[in-house]
Scaffold this motif. Structure first.
Motif, PDB file in Angstrom:
ATOM      1  N   SER A 270      36.898  21.384  53.810  1.00  0.00           N
ATOM      2  CA  SER A 270      35.817  21.711  54.736  1.00  0.00           C
ATOM      3  C   SER A 270      36.345  22.284  56.043  1.00  0.00           C
ATOM      4  O   SER A 270      35.574  22.811  56.844  1.00  0.00           O
ATOM      5  N   ALA A 271      37.663  22.192  56.285  1.00  0.00           N
ATOM      6  CA  ALA A 271      38.245  22.687  57.533  1.00  0.00           C
ATOM      7  C   ALA A 271      38.670  24.146  57.437  1.00  0.00           C
ATOM      8  O   ALA A 271      39.350  24.648  58.330  1.00  0.00           O
ATOM      9  N   ALA A 272      38.280  24.828  56.394  1.00  0.00           N
ATOM     10  CA  ALA A 272      38.718  26.214  56.178  1.00  0.00           C
ATOM     11  C   ALA A 272      38.082  27.158  57.196  1.00  0.00           C
ATOM     12  O   ALA A 272      36.973  26.935  57.672  1.00  0.00           O
ATOM     13  N   TRP A 273      38.818  28.250  57.488  1.00  0.00           N
ATOM     14  CA  TRP A 273      38.283  29.301  58.350  1.00  0.00           C
ATOM     15  C   TRP A 273      38.880  30.639  57.909  1.00  0.00           C
ATOM     16  O   TRP A 273      40.088  30.805  57.870  1.00  0.00           O
ATOM     17  N   ASN A 274      38.011  31.573  57.546  1.00  0.00           N
ATOM     18  CA  ASN A 274      38.436  32.906  57.096  1.00  0.00           C
ATOM     19  C   ASN A 274      39.447  32.820  55.958  1.00  0.00           C
ATOM     20  O   ASN A 274      40.484  33.474  55.972  1.00  0.00           O
ATOM     21  N   GLU A 275      39.137  32.005  54.978  1.00  0.00           N
ATOM     22  CA  GLU A 275      40.023  31.819  53.828  1.00  0.00           C
ATOM     23  C   GLU A 275      39.311  32.241  52.554  1.00  0.00           C
ATOM     24  O   GLU A 275      39.263  31.516  51.559  1.00  0.00           O
ATOM     25  N   THR A 276      38.715  33.427  52.600  1.00  0.00           N
ATOM     26  CA  THR A 276      38.031  33.967  51.434  1.00  0.00           C
ATOM     27  C   THR A 276      38.453  35.402  51.198  1.00  0.00           C
ATOM     28  O   THR A 276      38.956  36.083  52.091  1.00  0.00           O
ATOM     29  N   ILE A 277      38.241  35.844  49.985  1.00  0.00           N
ATOM     30  CA  ILE A 277      38.420  37.227  49.588  1.00  0.00           C
ATOM     31  C   ILE A 277      37.200  37.631  48.772  1.00  0.00           C
ATOM     32  O   ILE A 277      36.400  36.796  48.376  1.00  0.00           O
ATOM     33  N   ALA A 278      37.038  38.919  48.586  1.00  0.00           N
ATOM     34  CA  ALA A 278      36.105  39.404  47.569  1.00  0.00           C
ATOM     35  C   ALA A 278      34.643  39.349  47.956  1.00  0.00           C
ATOM     36  O   ALA A 278      33.787  39.125  47.117  1.00  0.00           O
ATOM     37  N   GLY A 279      34.299  39.579  49.215  1.00  0.00           N
ATOM     38  CA  GLY A 279      32.909  39.816  49.581  1.00  0.00           C
ATOM     39  C   GLY A 279      31.985  38.670  49.274  1.00  0.00           C
ATOM     40  O   GLY A 279      32.255  37.510  49.595  1.00  0.00           O
ATOM     41  N   SER A 280      30.854  38.986  48.622  1.00  0.00           N
ATOM     42  CA  SER A 280      29.782  38.010  48.459  1.00  0.00           C
ATOM     43  C   SER A 280      30.159  36.861  47.536  1.00  0.00           C
ATOM     44  O   SER A 280      29.505  35.819  47.568  1.00  0.00           O
ATOM     45  N   SER A 281      31.197  37.014  46.708  1.00  0.00           N
ATOM     46  CA  SER A 281      31.617  35.884  45.879  1.00  0.00           C
ATOM     47  C   SER A 281      32.320  34.821  46.710  1.00  0.00           C
ATOM     48  O   SER A 281      32.410  33.666  46.306  1.00  0.00           O
ATOM     49  N   ASN A 282      32.846  35.203  47.888  1.00  0.00           N
ATOM     50  CA  ASN A 282      33.536  34.255  48.770  1.00  0.00           C
ATOM     51  C   ASN A 282      34.580  33.442  48.018  1.00  0.00           C
ATOM     52  O   ASN A 282      34.679  32.217  48.168  1.00  0.00           O
ATOM     53  N   THR A 283      35.371  34.132  47.187  1.00  0.00           N
ATOM     54  CA  THR A 283      36.447  33.498  46.436  1.00  0.00           C
ATOM     55  C   THR A 283      37.504  32.969  47.392  1.00  0.00           C
ATOM     56  O   THR A 283      37.823  33.602  48.400  1.00  0.00           O
ATOM     57  N   LEU A 284      38.067  31.818  47.069  1.00  0.00           N
ATOM     58  CA  LEU A 284      39.054  31.228  47.963  1.00  0.00           C
ATOM     59  C   LEU A 284      40.317  32.073  48.029  1.00  0.00           C
ATOM     60  O   LEU A 284      40.678  32.774  47.084  1.00  0.00           O
ATOM     61  N   SER A 285      40.979  31.999  49.165  1.00  0.00           N
ATOM     62  CA  SER A 285      42.273  32.639  49.369  1.00  0.00           C
ATOM     63  C   SER A 285      43.295  31.576  49.734  1.00  0.00           C
ATOM     64  O   SER A 285      42.985  30.640  50.482  1.00  0.00           O
ATOM     65  N   THR A 286      44.516  31.712  49.212  1.00  0.00           N
ATOM     66  CA  THR A 286      45.598  30.800  49.580  1.00  0.00           C
ATOM     67  C   THR A 286      46.591  31.469  50.524  1.00  0.00           C
ATOM     68  O   THR A 286      47.631  30.887  50.835  1.00  0.00           O
ATOM     69  N   ALA A 287      46.291  32.669  50.989  1.00  0.00           N
ATOM     70  CA  ALA A 287      47.191  33.365  51.906  1.00  0.00           C
ATOM     71  C   ALA A 287      47.319  32.588  53.216  1.00  0.00           C
ATOM     72  O   ALA A 287      46.337  32.047  53.728  1.00  0.00           O
ATOM     73  N   ASN A 288      48.534  32.542  53.725  1.00  0.00           N
ATOM     74  CA  ASN A 288      48.826  31.920  55.020  1.00  0.00           C
ATOM     75  C   ASN A 288      48.518  30.426  55.045  1.00  0.00           C
ATOM     76  O   ASN A 288      48.301  29.855  56.114  1.00  0.00           O
ATOM     77  N   ILE A 289      48.487  29.788  53.880  1.00  0.00           N
ATOM     78  CA  ILE A 289      48.301  28.343  53.819  1.00  0.00           C
ATOM     79  C   ILE A 289      49.633  27.719  53.405  1.00  0.00           C
ATOM     80  O   ILE A 289      50.230  28.118  52.403  1.00  0.00           O
ATOM     81  N   SER A 290      50.097  26.765  54.158  1.00  0.00           N
ATOM     82  CA  SER A 290      51.381  26.136  53.857  1.00  0.00           C
ATOM     83  C   SER A 290      51.271  25.261  52.608  1.00  0.00           C
ATOM     84  O   SER A 290      50.185  24.781  52.258  1.00  0.00           O
ATOM     85  N   SER A 291      52.379  25.073  51.956  1.00  0.00           N
ATOM     86  CA  SER A 291      52.380  24.275  50.727  1.00  0.00           C
ATOM     87  C   SER A 291      51.930  22.846  50.984  1.00  0.00           C
ATOM     88  O   SER A 291      51.325  22.209  50.109  1.00  0.00           O
ATOM     89  N   SER A 292      52.188  22.328  52.180  1.00  0.00           N
ATOM     90  CA  SER A 292      51.785  20.956  52.492  1.00  0.00           C
ATOM     91  C   SER A 292      50.272  20.816  52.632  1.00  0.00           C
ATOM     92  O   SER A 292      49.737  19.712  52.519  1.00  0.00           O
TER      93      SER A 292
END
Length: 465
Positions: free
Chosen positions: A307-329
């Motif tokens: 729930s703490a995500a911010w600007n972590e989506t790709i692909a327009g209206s599907s709002n698919t999750l993105s793992t870019a710039n997220i640390s492994s921890s």
């Protein structure tokens, strides 16, 4: 030989000529003039990537003369409450153990063929969906290494399940192709936005949700009951596929009590951006493409605290999750605490919910007039000048919340996630659901949800749980 004989018997029992398993009517003992041999589809050679061809010479949805700006909202039919519903029989039985009434129960042989423009356009949309699923499931197995899948707990047996789900799509596409006939849409070329296994799994679980929900939305409205029956027996399998992808993503498999249905234009809005090009003279669709709704703090199931995500989506209206710039921890697949882990499993219960009532949800939407879909030949559109409400569409409910801080120049606003229930103890806002911006809080229910279409400004998927 035994298999062929059993299929022949099935076709006879269905009242359909053996040579044409699912389509076209018989005239006496002969086939209608428009009959062809049955089509058994196979996957075509498909390319992947954005559309780079010439500008489309034909743009926009398929259309003829339009008789009104919207379908009028009318009261229930006069006889809607006539049947007493008291558990007793109120007419003679047409046959032993057979109550009076029902549709398609008069003994006529079923014809597994579309019977109206509504039928054709709805099943054509469903076929576009089946084609992309057939390609997408196989594409992931080819695109990503076994070790990449295994990092998320998706072992060889689970990868075979993914391969088998692609084979199921061959059957689904075959059934619909034969019910539509020679002009049925063919497989296209696609552009997938994902770059790793976790994004791929999330894109799949969202894509199968709008595919499933898109069919549930129109199934009971088809003129052809027989066509609806065959499509129902395909889409229930797709519902299980959506559940499997949630399990692959470490999410609880079915947090809702009822599966939502959405209008065809919503399904086409969500699907079209990932079709880069189609064969020449491909059957066009009538459905609207709405502008994309971007959820800026879309919950991210790949995070320990989604729930703490911010600007972590790709692909327009599907709002698919993105793992870019997220640390492994921060990735829940690496969590050592089982209450926070999200590796693939039959079921996962996570201690931190993805969303909750009272959450601020920040929104931004595209302006209409954007080219999307096959060959960039469809154009997004909306009649709404200023959206005022967020419509949360989930299960049996449409719940509206007011938009706050609406900025028409930036096309941005926020709203508050509602605290609503379908039934007591069953949150209406849950699972993979749909969020639309509207200019009115129109009262609609599952059977007439399309009445909301003229009031939609933008559309997206919200990952509530």
């Amino acid at each position: 030989m035994a298999k062929a004989a059993s299929l022949a018997t099935l076709f006879v029992l269905l009242g359909i000529a053996q040579a044409v398993p699912y389509l076209h009517r018989r005239q006496g003992s002969t086939l209608a003039a428009d009959q062809t041999a049955p089509t058994t589809v196979t996957q075509a050679t498909v390319s992947h990537g954005p559309y780079t061809g010439s500008p489309a010479t034909t743009t926009g949805a398929l259309s003829t003369a339009v008789v009104a700006p919207s379908v009028p909202a009318l009261p229930p039919a006069n006889d809607s409450y006539d049947y007493p519903a008291d558990g007793k029989l109120h007419a003679e039985l047409p046959a032993p153990f057979t109550p009076n009434g029902g549709i398609g129960t008069n003994g006529f042989a079923p014809v597994y063929r579309v019977q109206s423009d509504f039928d054709y356009q709805s099943l054509a949309l469903a076929l576009y969906q089946e084609w992309i699923e057939l390609d997408l499931f196989r594409w992931g197995l080819e695109r990503f290494q076994d070790s990449e899948f295994e990092e998320y707990g998706i072992d060889a047996e689970s990868r075979y399940l993914l391969q088998y789900m692609a084979e199921q799509e061959i059957g689904h596409a075959t059934v619909i192709t034969n019910m539509l006939g020679p002009q049925a849409p063919m497989q296209c070329n696609y552009n997938y936005p994902v770059s790793n296994v976790r994004e791929y799994i999330d894109f799949n679980q969202k894509l199968t949700r709008w595919g499933e929900a898109g069919v549930y939305g129109f199934l009971s409205h088809l003129n052809s009951g027989p066509a609806a029956q065959l499509l129902l027996q395909s889409i229930t399998v797709e519902a299980r596929q959506q559940l499997i992808f949630r399990q692959f993503g470490g999410q609880f498999p079915m947090p809702e009590w009822h599966t939502v249905g959405i209008p065809q234009s919503w399904a086409w809005t969500l699907l079209a951006p990932y079709i880069s090009s189609c064969p020449a003279n491909q059957t066009r669709l009538v459905w609207q493409n709405f502008p994309a709704l971007h959820i800026l703090n879309q919950p991210n199931p790949a995070l320990i605290n989604g729930s703490a995500a911010w600007n972590e989506t790709i692909a327009g209206s599907s709002n698919t999750l993105s793992t870019a710039n997220i640390s492994s921890s921060e990735l829940c697949v690496n969590a050592t605490d089982k209450a926070m882990d999200c590796s693939a499993a039959i079921s996962q219960t996570r201690s931190i919910p993805l969303s909750y009532p009272g959450r601020q949800v920040f929104l931004q939407w595209d302006e209409p007039g954007q080219p999307v879909g096959p060959n960039n030949s469809y154009i997004t559109s909306s009649n709404v000048q200023e959206p005022k409400f967020a419509a949360w569409i989930s299960q049996l409910n449409v719940t509206y919340t007011s938009l706050q801080n609406v900025n028409l120049q930036n096309r941005s606003a926020y709203t508050i996630q509602p605290n609503a229930s379908t039934w007591e103890g069953n949150p209406a806002v849950n699972g993979t659901m749909f969020l639309a911006l509207t200019d009115v809080d129109l009262y609609v229910t599952p059977y007439n949800l399309t009445q909301i279409n003229p009031h939609v400004a933008a559309l997206g998927i919200y990952q509530a749980g």
